[in-house]
Design a protein around this motif. Sequence first.
Motif: not given
Ligand code: ZN
Length: 430
Positions: A73-77, A228-230, A267-269, A318-320
């Motif tokens: 549900a959250h990654m950076h290709y 986004t990120h939080l 993301g993260h929170a 994964t947040d790759t």
């Molecule tokens: Zn991220």
Amino acid sequence: MIEHLLLGQTLQFTGDALADWQAATRHDSAGAVLIRDGRISDVGPAETLRRTYPQAPVTDYGDALICAGFVDAHMHYPQTTMIASWGKRLIDWLNTYTFPEEAKFSDPAYADMIAGRTLDLALAHGTTTLTSFCTIHPASVDAWFQAAAARGMAVVGGKTCMDRNAPDDLRDTAQTAYDDSKGLLERWHGQGRATYAITPRFSPTSTPDQMSALGALWAEHPDCLMQTHLSEQVDEIAWVRDLYPDARDYLDTYEAHGLLGARGLYGHAIHLEPREIDRLADVGAAVIHCPTSNTFIGSGLFDMMGLASAGLRIGLATDTGGGSSFSMLRVMAATYEIGQLRGTPLHPAQLMWLATEGSAQALHVGGQIGHLGTGAMADLCVLDLASTPAIAQRRASADDIWEALFPTLMMGDDRAIRDVWVAGRRVAAG
Ligand code: ZN
Ligand code: GUN
């Protein structure tokens, strides 16, 4: 009509396993899944389905476990090639490793290559849906959705928007972020299996003007997601406080600009204030747990059970390449480990639910993907529960499915992926 009958153990969820895994879980040690025209059209005992569908070609996976494909549900290709970069915390990690790599995506051919590589790595690890940040370059979004369409995969993506605190060649403006994002979502959102997510990277890299422009765009297209990120690291939160002196807290920097909503993915929170938790719960937003990243970049320990009991939707990711693995098995293991450190270890059923149903619900596609049940898309993962000698010898003494599965969650990698199906097509064979 194209049919296929898969035989093996099956694992289904009929409710929220985080709340009550026993009530929500159905396991069949001799189960079957009927795929018809890309969707799951029946799940049940092997004996019954064989009798009911004698014409369907059969693939027998023996005692391997058929489950829904994993949903990241959250990654950076764009960070695929810089995974596992040593020694930095968030802000230095972005400046040292991430931004130079993302600048390379000004070349569309490079974006095409990395998008395809990322999706192939994901499939090899049993992940059939990914939600990715792209770069500020619109062509990086085209590359992502085209590579997914070529593989029949349902993915989420969006142009990362940044108009401050990033290098010159990675900045847009409030207006170009709005215009480019609008053009891309009109081109891609709802095309085939593509879902667009409006994507301000995080509050430090957007001016209030850019946040407002993207909030306005979301209001015009409320069926899109927003990612986004939080509150990932303590230093980051202090920086946000300096940059937005009028904000009540980190979440307020989004809320005040129209960027808080049910279709928001945060993301993260990790380091949330009580007001932030209440507001996220009020609007039905999702927070995305990225445990391998949170330990790798040194961010902190996500409060899974606290946030779940506050009523937040929770996805797993994964947040790759902040996360140090492409495998949702490794993400489940890290979720378990962080639960242990917090005194709330998750059951294997809860881990599997989060990696499939939970993430799908966070993306508002519950029941359609990440679900082993009638009507869902046939995006499937088949797990070999004895994929290495170390796992096999532990599994040999297992008394039930959970003891048989847990060693694979804790110690498994791509060798545990016996097979993968996407939209009813077999894409990998172990
Ligand atoms: Zn991220
Ligand atoms: N915060 C802002 N950008 C990023 C990113 O690329 N990765 C992670 N982990 N956190 C971020």
